[in-house]
Design a protein around this motif. Structure first.
Motif, PDB file in Angstrom:
ATOM      1  N   LEU A  64     -11.707  -9.614 -31.059  1.00  0.00           N
ATOM      2  CA  LEU A  64     -12.978  -8.927 -31.368  1.00  0.00           C
ATOM      3  C   LEU A  64     -13.043  -7.556 -30.712  1.00  0.00           C
ATOM      4  CD1 LEU A  64     -15.464 -11.939 -31.055  1.00  0.00           C
ATOM      5  CD2 LEU A  64     -14.732 -10.785 -33.161  1.00  0.00           C
ATOM      6  N   LYS A  65     -12.516  -7.497 -29.439  1.00  0.00           N
ATOM      7  CA  LYS A  65     -12.490  -6.203 -28.769  1.00  0.00           C
ATOM      8  C   LYS A  65     -11.658  -5.213 -29.558  1.00  0.00           C
ATOM      9  CE  LYS A  65     -13.234  -7.665 -23.971  1.00  0.00           C
ATOM     10  NZ  LYS A  65     -12.636  -7.742 -22.616  1.00  0.00           N
ATOM     11  N   LYS A  66     -10.464  -5.700 -30.013  1.00  0.00           N
ATOM     12  CA  LYS A  66      -9.604  -4.815 -30.787  1.00  0.00           C
ATOM     13  C   LYS A  66     -10.277  -4.347 -32.081  1.00  0.00           C
ATOM     14  CE  LYS A  66      -4.879  -4.415 -32.518  1.00  0.00           C
ATOM     15  NZ  LYS A  66      -5.262  -3.754 -33.740  1.00  0.00           N
ATOM     16  N   GLN A  67     -10.941  -5.335 -32.749  1.00  0.00           N
ATOM     17  CA  GLN A  67     -11.657  -4.965 -33.981  1.00  0.00           C
ATOM     18  C   GLN A  67     -12.748  -3.943 -33.686  1.00  0.00           C
ATOM     19  OE1 GLN A  67     -13.063  -8.662 -35.592  1.00  0.00           O
ATOM     20  NE2 GLN A  67     -11.034  -9.272 -36.406  1.00  0.00           N
ATOM     21  N   LYS A  68     -13.425  -4.185 -32.539  1.00  0.00           N
ATOM     22  CA  LYS A  68     -14.478  -3.251 -32.163  1.00  0.00           C
ATOM     23  C   LYS A  68     -13.902  -1.863 -31.889  1.00  0.00           C
ATOM     24  CE  LYS A  68     -18.148  -2.503 -28.796  1.00  0.00           C
ATOM     25  NZ  LYS A  68     -18.818  -3.006 -27.587  1.00  0.00           N
ATOM     26  N   GLN A  69     -12.758  -1.873 -31.119  1.00  0.00           N
ATOM     27  CA  GLN A  69     -12.129  -0.587 -30.837  1.00  0.00           C
ATOM     28  C   GLN A  69     -11.658   0.097 -32.120  1.00  0.00           C
ATOM     29  OE1 GLN A  69      -9.050  -1.476 -28.036  1.00  0.00           O
ATOM     30  NE2 GLN A  69     -10.477  -1.710 -26.293  1.00  0.00           N
ATOM     31  N   ASP A  70     -11.089  -0.742 -33.038  1.00  0.00           N
ATOM     32  CA  ASP A  70     -10.655  -0.164 -34.325  1.00  0.00           C
ATOM     33  C   ASP A  70     -11.855   0.407 -35.082  1.00  0.00           C
ATOM     34  OD1 ASP A  70      -8.103  -0.865 -33.718  1.00  0.00           O
ATOM     35  OD2 ASP A  70      -8.087  -2.715 -34.947  1.00  0.00           O
ATOM     36  N   ALA A  71     -12.953  -0.404 -35.060  1.00  0.00           N
ATOM     37  CA  ALA A  71     -14.160   0.074 -35.761  1.00  0.00           C
ATOM     38  C   ALA A  71     -14.680   1.352 -35.128  1.00  0.00           C
ATOM     39  CB  ALA A  71     -15.244  -1.013 -35.743  1.00  0.00           C
ATOM     40  N   LEU A  72     -14.664   1.388 -33.759  1.00  0.00           N
ATOM     41  CA  LEU A  72     -15.119   2.593 -33.068  1.00  0.00           C
ATOM     42  C   LEU A  72     -14.213   3.784 -33.388  1.00  0.00           C
ATOM     43  CD1 LEU A  72     -16.093   1.138 -29.561  1.00  0.00           C
ATOM     44  CD2 LEU A  72     -17.647   2.047 -31.299  1.00  0.00           C
ATOM     45  N   GLN A  73     -12.872   3.483 -33.436  1.00  0.00           N
ATOM     46  CA  GLN A  73     -11.936   4.552 -33.753  1.00  0.00           C
ATOM     47  C   GLN A  73     -12.160   5.079 -35.169  1.00  0.00           C
ATOM     48  OE1 GLN A  73      -9.882   5.979 -31.579  1.00  0.00           O
ATOM     49  NE2 GLN A  73      -9.339   7.479 -33.181  1.00  0.00           N
ATOM     50  N   GLN A  74     -12.348   4.111 -36.085  1.00  0.00           N
ATOM     51  CA  GLN A  74     -12.633   4.520 -37.472  1.00  0.00           C
ATOM     52  C   GLN A  74     -13.933   5.323 -37.556  1.00  0.00           C
ATOM     53  OE1 GLN A  74     -12.612   0.938 -39.782  1.00  0.00           O
ATOM     54  NE2 GLN A  74     -10.366   0.636 -39.641  1.00  0.00           N
ATOM     55  N   GLU A  75     -14.903   4.825 -36.762  1.00  0.00           N
ATOM     56  CA  GLU A  75     -16.191   5.530 -36.778  1.00  0.00           C
ATOM     57  C   GLU A  75     -16.040   6.947 -36.211  1.00  0.00           C
ATOM     58  OE1 GLU A  75     -20.070   6.247 -37.620  1.00  0.00           O
ATOM     59  OE2 GLU A  75     -18.784   4.590 -38.246  1.00  0.00           O
TER      60      GLU A  75
END
Length: 326
Positions: A64-75
């Motif tokens: 979930l952290k990775k997904q969050k980081q990916d989402a933050l990076q995408q954002e």
């Protein structure tokens, strides 16, 4: 900046949901796998199960952290793209505004040039109208002068016809005078012959001849004295009438500034009553000559002396006409 604010809320909601899931999973594992009161020997498998579940949770949390980081990076990437596009749009707007300013300056310049061209066209039109009016006025003056010239020529023609008639009458009168003079001389000659014949018959011919010679000498001396006095008087009268003739021509002379300092010599033939029978220009400025001839024709008659001797000096004269300016 507006796009960045709009993305903050969904990102916050997404992060909150992920954290909630992690908490629920952690709590669920604790509640679902809660051990029952069992014997101590049987608790080892349960602890192992809890450890394994905790590992899954950790893995899930990391996922979930990775997904969050990916989402933050995408954002962040999306935000950076939006900011880039916003900056590009701002620059494009600035370029458009600069272009609009340039076009506005060019439009104002064109308006100024158009106004200047319109003003020049109006000035040219006014000048053309003024030139047209001057041309019309000049044409009217020319026509008026042409009418005056025609009238002058007609008057000169009539005057010439009248002069011819007067010359014919003067010639006839001269012929009559000549016949009378010839008759007088014939009679005088006849009388002289009679006197000579009578004198031959006279006894005192020598005395009479001497007396006649003395008388003739005296008369000749007196005649010579009278002739000299008469010649002086005639010359004085000639000068006076010449001055009067020039004054009459000057009075009728139409002058302009182009004639200043110029002159014309003219030949004039006069009848005994002063009527101009001939007027010819001999030499000089053409403008002055034309004006002088018109002035002479306009006068018609010029001053002449009633004395025959003075008239003989003035009936054919050459004069110099010089325009006078006030």
């Amino acid at each position: 900046m507006s796009g960045k604010s709009d993305l903050t809320v969904p990102v916050s909601i997404s992060a909150g949901i992920h954290i909630g899931v992690i908490v629920i999973l952690a709590l669920g594992i604790s509640f679902d796998d809660k051990p029952k009161h069992m014997q101590t020997a049987a608790s080892a498998p349960a602890v192992q199960a809890i450890v394994i579940d905790q590992q899954k949770v950790s893995e899930r949390v990391e996922q979930l952290k990775k997904q969050k980081q990916d989402a933050l990076q995408q954002e962040k990437t999306r935000q950076a793209e939006l900011e880039r596009k916003a900056l590009e749009a701002k620059r494009e707007r600035e370029r458009e505004q600069e272009k609009i300013k340039t076009l506005e300056i060019q439009r104002k310049q064109k308006e100024a040039e158009t106004q200047k061209a319109n003003d020049a066209a109006k000035a040219a039109q006014v000048k053309q109208q003024q030139e047209k009016e001057r041309a019309l006025k000049a044409e009217e003056v020319r026509k008026q002068k042409e009418r005056e010239q025609k009238a002058s020529e007609e008057a000169a023609k009539q005057a010439a016809e009248k002069r011819k008639q007067e010359e014919a009458a003067a010639k006839k009168a001269q012929e009559d005078r000549q016949r009378a003079e010839d008759e007088r001389k014939r009679k005088e000659e006849a009388e002289r012959k009679l006197r000579e014949e009578a004198e031959k018959k006279r006894q005192a011919a020598e005395t009479k001849a001497r007396q006649e010679r003395e008388m003739a000498e005296a008369m000749a001396a007196e005649q010579d004295s009278l002739s000299k006095t008469r010649n002086r008087q005639v010359l004085s009268e000639v000068d006076k009438y010449k001055a009067m003739i020039i004054a009459t021509i000057q009075r009728n002379l139409v002058v302009d500034e182009s004639m200043r300092g110029k002159s014309c010599r003219v030949f004039i033939r006069l009848a005994p009553d002063g009527f101009v029978t001939t007027a010819q220009t001999l030499e000089g400025d053409q403008v002055v000559c034309r004006a002088a001839k018109v002035s002479i024709n306009k006068a018609g008659r010029l001053p002449v002396s009633p004395e025959p001797a003075v008239y003989q000096q003035l009936k054919e004269i050459n004069l110099t006409v010089s325009p006078e300016f006030n």
